[in-house]
Design a protein around this motif. Structure first.
Motif, PDB file in Angstrom:
ATOM      1  N   ILE A  14       4.596  -9.820  -9.632  1.00 51.06           N
ATOM      2  CA  ILE A  14       5.523  -9.711  -8.502  1.00 51.06           C
ATOM      3  C   ILE A  14       5.642  -8.261  -8.040  1.00 51.06           C
ATOM      4  O   ILE A  14       5.662  -7.992  -6.836  1.00 51.06           O
ATOM      5  CB  ILE A  14       6.899 -10.311  -8.868  1.00 51.06           C
ATOM      6  N   VAL A  15       5.685  -7.315  -8.987  1.00 52.18           N
ATOM      7  CA  VAL A  15       5.743  -5.892  -8.632  1.00 52.18           C
ATOM      8  C   VAL A  15       4.524  -5.519  -7.792  1.00 52.18           C
ATOM      9  O   VAL A  15       4.645  -4.856  -6.755  1.00 52.18           O
ATOM     10  CB  VAL A  15       5.841  -4.996  -9.894  1.00 52.18           C
ATOM     11  N   GLN A  16       3.329  -5.961  -8.231  1.00 54.33           N
ATOM     12  CA  GLN A  16       2.115  -5.639  -7.489  1.00 54.33           C
ATOM     13  C   GLN A  16       2.129  -6.273  -6.097  1.00 54.33           C
ATOM     14  O   GLN A  16       1.716  -5.652  -5.121  1.00 54.33           O
ATOM     15  CB  GLN A  16       0.871  -6.081  -8.270  1.00 54.33           C
ATOM     16  N   GLU A  17       2.628  -7.496  -6.009  1.00 53.69           N
ATOM     17  CA  GLU A  17       2.710  -8.161  -4.704  1.00 53.69           C
ATOM     18  C   GLU A  17       3.650  -7.404  -3.774  1.00 53.69           C
ATOM     19  O   GLU A  17       3.362  -7.237  -2.585  1.00 53.69           O
ATOM     20  CB  GLU A  17       3.169  -9.612  -4.873  1.00 53.69           C
ATOM     21  N   ALA A  21       2.581  -5.482  -0.404  1.00 54.77           N
ATOM     22  CA  ALA A  21       3.242  -5.837   0.857  1.00 54.77           C
ATOM     23  C   ALA A  21       3.747  -4.580   1.570  1.00 54.77           C
ATOM     24  O   ALA A  21       3.617  -4.452   2.792  1.00 54.77           O
ATOM     25  CB  ALA A  21       4.395  -6.807   0.598  1.00 54.77           C
ATOM     26  N   ILE A  22       4.302  -3.642   0.826  1.00 48.97           N
ATOM     27  CA  ILE A  22       4.765  -2.375   1.418  1.00 48.97           C
ATOM     28  C   ILE A  22       3.586  -1.631   2.030  1.00 48.97           C
ATOM     29  O   ILE A  22       3.629  -1.184   3.180  1.00 48.97           O
ATOM     30  CB  ILE A  22       5.469  -1.498   0.358  1.00 48.97           C
ATOM     31  N   LEU A  23       2.510  -1.498   1.258  1.00 51.78           N
ATOM     32  CA  LEU A  23       1.351  -0.720   1.712  1.00 51.78           C
ATOM     33  C   LEU A  23       0.643  -1.367   2.898  1.00 51.78           C
ATOM     34  O   LEU A  23       0.323  -0.684   3.877  1.00 51.78           O
ATOM     35  CB  LEU A  23       0.375  -0.519   0.549  1.00 51.78           C
ATOM     36  N   THR A  24       0.406  -2.675   2.830  1.00 50.38           N
ATOM     37  CA  THR A  24      -0.281  -3.329   3.954  1.00 50.38           C
ATOM     38  C   THR A  24       0.610  -3.325   5.194  1.00 50.38           C
ATOM     39  O   THR A  24       0.103  -3.213   6.305  1.00 50.38           O
ATOM     40  CB  THR A  24      -0.731  -4.760   3.610  1.00 50.38           C
ATOM     41  N   GLY A  25       1.904  -3.418   4.992  1.00 46.60           N
ATOM     42  CA  GLY A  25       2.831  -3.303   6.129  1.00 46.60           C
ATOM     43  C   GLY A  25       2.747  -1.926   6.771  1.00 46.60           C
ATOM     44  O   GLY A  25       2.727  -1.802   7.998  1.00 46.60           O
ATOM     45  N   LYS A  73      -5.162   6.753  -4.850  1.00 44.02           N
ATOM     46  CA  LYS A  73      -5.351   5.375  -5.299  1.00 44.02           C
ATOM     47  C   LYS A  73      -5.923   4.556  -4.148  1.00 44.02           C
ATOM     48  O   LYS A  73      -5.687   4.858  -2.994  1.00 44.02           O
ATOM     49  CB  LYS A  73      -4.014   4.734  -5.690  1.00 44.02           C
ATOM     50  N   SER A  74      -6.611   3.491  -4.517  1.00 50.56           N
ATOM     51  CA  SER A  74      -7.037   2.512  -3.524  1.00 50.56           C
ATOM     52  C   SER A  74      -5.821   1.664  -3.165  1.00 50.56           C
ATOM     53  O   SER A  74      -5.054   1.271  -4.048  1.00 50.56           O
ATOM     54  CB  SER A  74      -8.128   1.615  -4.100  1.00 50.56           C
ATOM     55  N   THR A  79      -3.697  -0.540  -9.339  1.00 50.89           N
ATOM     56  CA  THR A  79      -2.366  -1.007  -9.689  1.00 50.89           C
ATOM     57  C   THR A  79      -1.364   0.064  -9.241  1.00 50.89           C
ATOM     58  O   THR A  79      -1.573   1.253  -9.486  1.00 50.89           O
ATOM     59  CB  THR A  79      -2.265  -1.207 -11.217  1.00 50.89           C
ATOM     60  N   TRP A  80      -0.292  -0.380  -8.603  1.00 49.44           N
ATOM     61  CA  TRP A  80       0.715   0.539  -8.076  1.00 49.44           C
ATOM     62  C   TRP A  80       2.035   0.373  -8.819  1.00 49.44           C
ATOM     63  O   TRP A  80       2.397  -0.739  -9.202  1.00 49.44           O
ATOM     64  CB  TRP A  80       0.940   0.264  -6.594  1.00 49.44           C
ATOM     65  N   LYS A  81       2.737   1.477  -8.976  1.00 48.32           N
ATOM     66  CA  LYS A  81       4.101   1.449  -9.506  1.00 48.32           C
ATOM     67  C   LYS A  81       5.041   1.461  -8.306  1.00 48.32           C
ATOM     68  O   LYS A  81       4.703   2.045  -7.260  1.00 48.32           O
ATOM     69  CB  LYS A  81       4.370   2.670 -10.383  1.00 48.32           C
ATOM     70  N   PRO A  82       6.222   0.850  -8.440  1.00 48.54           N
ATOM     71  CA  PRO A  82       7.163   0.833  -7.317  1.00 48.54           C
ATOM     72  C   PRO A  82       7.467   2.233  -6.766  1.00 48.54           C
ATOM     73  O   PRO A  82       7.511   2.426  -5.556  1.00 48.54           O
ATOM     74  CB  PRO A  82       8.416   0.189  -7.911  1.00 48.54           C
TER      75      PRO A  82
END
Length: 183
Positions: A14-17, A21-25, A73-74, A79-82
Motif C-alpha cells: 500500500i505504501v508503494q502504491e 500515485a503521488i509520483l505519477t500524479g 531513483k526510478s 522502491t520509495w519511502k513516503p
C-alpha cells in the motif's frame, strides 16, 4: 507466511502504491513532463532530495555527482519511502527551477552535448552557481501513513469478509397470506 509478515507485506504494498500515485500524479503537471535539466520529454527518474524529475541521461549525470548531492531513483522501478515521495512533491520541477536557476543569464540556452550538460548540472547543483541566495533547503518531511493504511487494510478485510458471506434467503411462508379486507 505468518500473519504479521503478511500484514507487513500488505502495508508495504500500500505504501508503494501511494508513493507511485503521488509520483505519477506529479508527472502529469506540465513542468514535470520535461527533464528539469535538459528539457527532454517524459522523464522517468527523479532526484528526490533535490525534488526534480529527470530523463535517463541526466539521471546518470546526477548519479555521478554522488549521493551527498543528488539521490536518484526510478519513478516506477525503485522502491520509495513516503518521506522521499513527499519531499519530491514539495518541490517539483517548476519550484526547483525557480530555486536552482534563479540566477541563470537571461540569454541562457540549455546545453545538449553530454559534456556541456554535465558541466551545467555540476555548476547548478554541486557549485550552486545559479541558486537563489535566500534558499534554505527544507528538512526531510516526517510522514506517517500508518493510521490511514491500517484503516485501508481493515476496510479491505471487511469487504472481503462480506463478499464471502452468503445471505440466508427469506423464510418460507407456511400459511398463505390473508387477502386484504375490502374497504
Amino acid at each position: 507466511m505468518n500473519g504479521s509478515n503478511r500484514l507487513a507485506a500488505e502495508k508495504q504494498k500500500i505504501v508503494q502504491e501511494k508513493c507511485l500515485a503521488i509520483l505519477t500524479g506529479m508527472l502529469k503537471d506540465d513542468d514535470n513532463k520535461y527533464c528539469v535539466d535538459c528539457d527532454a520529454k517524459g522523464p522517468r527518474w527523479a532526484s528526490w532530495n533535490l525534488g526534480v524529475f529527470l530523463c535517463i541521461r541526466c539521471a546518470g549525470i546526477h548519479r555521478n555527482l554522488g549521493v551527498h548531492i543528488s539521490k536518484v531513483k526510478s519513478v516506477n522501478l525503485d522502491t520509495w519511502k513516503p518521506e522521499q515521495a513527499v519531499a519530491l512533491q514539495q518541490m517539483g520541477n517548476s519550484r526547483a527551477r525557480a530555486v536552482y536557476e534563479a540566477n541563470l543569464p537571461d540569454n541562457f540556452r540549455r546545453p545538449q552535448t553530454d559534456s556541456a550538460l554535465e558541466s551545467f548540472i555540476r555548476a547548478k547543483y554541486e557549485h550552486n552557481k545559479y541558486t537563489a541566495r535566500e534558499w534554505v533547503p527544507p528538512r526531510l518531511p516526517k510522514v506517517n501513513w500508518d493510521a490511514e493504511i491500517d484503516a485501508m487494510i481493515r476496510d479491505q478485510k471487511h469487504r472481503k469478509g462480506s463478499r464471502g458471506r452468503v445471505e440466508s434467503p427469506a423464510p418460507l411462508l407456511t400459511k398463505p397470506l390473508a387477502a386484504p379486507s375490502p374497504v
